[in-house]
Design a protein around this motif. Sequence first.
Motif, PDB file in Angstrom:
ATOM      1  N   ALA A  17       0.827  -1.215   0.000  1.00 20.50           N
ATOM      2  CA  ALA A  17       0.000   0.000   0.000  1.00 20.50           C
ATOM      3  C   ALA A  17       0.858   1.262   0.000  1.00 20.50           C
ATOM      4  N   ASP A  18       1.937   1.243  -0.774  1.00 20.57           N
ATOM      5  CA  ASP A  18       2.893   2.347  -0.820  1.00 20.57           C
ATOM      6  C   ASP A  18       2.513   3.335  -1.920  1.00 20.57           C
ATOM      7  N   ALA A  19       1.743   4.348  -1.556  1.00 21.02           N
ATOM      8  CA  ALA A  19       1.274   5.345  -2.524  1.00 21.02           C
ATOM      9  C   ALA A  19       2.435   6.143  -3.112  1.00 21.02           C
ATOM     10  N   ASP A  20       3.475   6.401  -2.330  1.00 23.15           N
ATOM     11  CA  ASP A  20       4.639   7.124  -2.865  1.00 23.15           C
ATOM     12  C   ASP A  20       5.305   6.334  -3.979  1.00 23.15           C
ATOM     13  N   TRP A  51      -4.961   5.630  -4.727  1.00 26.91           N
ATOM     14  CA  TRP A  51      -4.257   4.513  -4.097  1.00 26.91           C
ATOM     15  C   TRP A  51      -4.377   4.539  -2.587  1.00 26.91           C
ATOM     16  N   GLN A  52      -4.383   5.707  -1.977  1.00 27.52           N
ATOM     17  CA  GLN A  52      -4.533   5.779  -0.523  1.00 27.52           C
ATOM     18  C   GLN A  52      -5.916   5.295  -0.100  1.00 27.52           C
ATOM     19  N   ARG A  53      -6.948   5.636  -0.876  1.00 26.66           N
ATOM     20  CA  ARG A  53      -8.314   5.185  -0.574  1.00 26.66           C
ATOM     21  C   ARG A  53      -8.464   3.683  -0.809  1.00 26.66           C
ATOM     22  N   GLY A  54      -7.959   3.194  -1.939  1.00 33.29           N
ATOM     23  CA  GLY A  54      -8.161   1.789  -2.309  1.00 33.29           C
ATOM     24  C   GLY A  54      -7.193   0.858  -1.616  1.00 33.29           C
ATOM     25  N   ALA A  55      -5.953   0.881  -2.034  1.00 37.75           N
ATOM     26  CA  ALA A  55      -4.946  -0.035  -1.477  1.00 37.75           C
ATOM     27  C   ALA A  55      -4.691   0.232  -0.006  1.00 37.75           C
ATOM     28  N   GLY A  56      -4.870   1.457   0.420  1.00 39.36           N
ATOM     29  CA  GLY A  56      -4.618   1.801   1.818  1.00 39.36           C
ATOM     30  C   GLY A  56      -5.530   1.104   2.799  1.00 39.36           C
ATOM     31  N   ASP A  60      -3.738  -8.041   3.974  1.00 37.86           N
ATOM     32  CA  ASP A  60      -3.304  -9.388   3.574  1.00 37.86           C
ATOM     33  C   ASP A  60      -3.267  -9.533   2.049  1.00 37.86           C
ATOM     34  N   VAL A  61      -2.726  -8.537   1.381  1.00 38.47           N
ATOM     35  CA  VAL A  61      -2.723  -8.484  -0.079  1.00 38.47           C
ATOM     36  C   VAL A  61      -1.579  -9.328  -0.640  1.00 38.47           C
ATOM     37  N   THR A  81      -4.861 -11.146  -7.698  1.00 33.27           N
ATOM     38  CA  THR A  81      -4.686 -10.648  -6.338  1.00 33.27           C
ATOM     39  C   THR A  81      -5.710 -11.264  -5.398  1.00 33.27           C
ATOM     40  N   THR A  82      -5.239 -11.652  -4.225  1.00 33.03           N
ATOM     41  CA  THR A  82      -6.142 -12.048  -3.146  1.00 33.03           C
ATOM     42  C   THR A  82      -5.909 -11.076  -2.001  1.00 33.03           C
ATOM     43  N   MET A  83      -6.974 -10.805  -1.250  1.00 31.28           N
ATOM     44  CA  MET A  83      -6.873  -9.809  -0.178  1.00 31.28           C
ATOM     45  C   MET A  83      -8.076  -9.893   0.743  1.00 31.28           C
ATOM     46  N   THR A  84      -7.973  -9.121   1.812  1.00 31.69           N
ATOM     47  CA  THR A  84      -9.121  -8.868   2.663  1.00 31.69           C
ATOM     48  C   THR A  84      -9.545  -7.434   2.407  1.00 31.69           C
ATOM     49  N   ASP A  85     -10.733  -7.286   1.859  1.00 31.62           N
ATOM     50  CA  ASP A  85     -11.309  -5.976   1.567  1.00 31.62           C
ATOM     51  C   ASP A  85     -12.138  -5.532   2.769  1.00 31.62           C
TER      52      ASP A  85
END
Length: 129
Positions: A17-20, A51-56, A60-61, A81-85
């Motif tokens: 989740a690195d927006a930079d 990206w901050q809203r979504g990936a942030g 567990d991505v 991709t698997t994750m916990t949304d």
Amino acid sequence: MTCEQWIERYRRAWETADADEIVDLFTPDASYRSSVFREPYLGSDAIRRYWQRGAGSQRDVVVRMGRPVITAARVAVEWWTTMTDPEEGEITLPGCLLLHFAQDGRCQDLWEYWQVQPGRQDPPAGWGT
């Protein structure tokens, strides 16, 4: 930077989740279309906020990237991709990126196609090759 290096950096940035890092991968005036039915995010600030809203908020991505298909004009690469949304719980999110790169190796135009499935699933045999 090669397109393969770009794809690996994108994968790592999503998992962390690195927006930079994401913003660094794009030209300052880049267009990022996260869905064909949405207006694109234009420029570094808009891409960072997206990206901050979504990936942030994802947890567990795990991102897998397929082998890219490279032409003179575009690069296409599948992702799985698997994750916990935060809203949907555990999901599987496969998709494809269509990328156009600037001379310096950064992306100047991205189109994304994806679908979502409940639960964590592995890709089918032969995926990403």
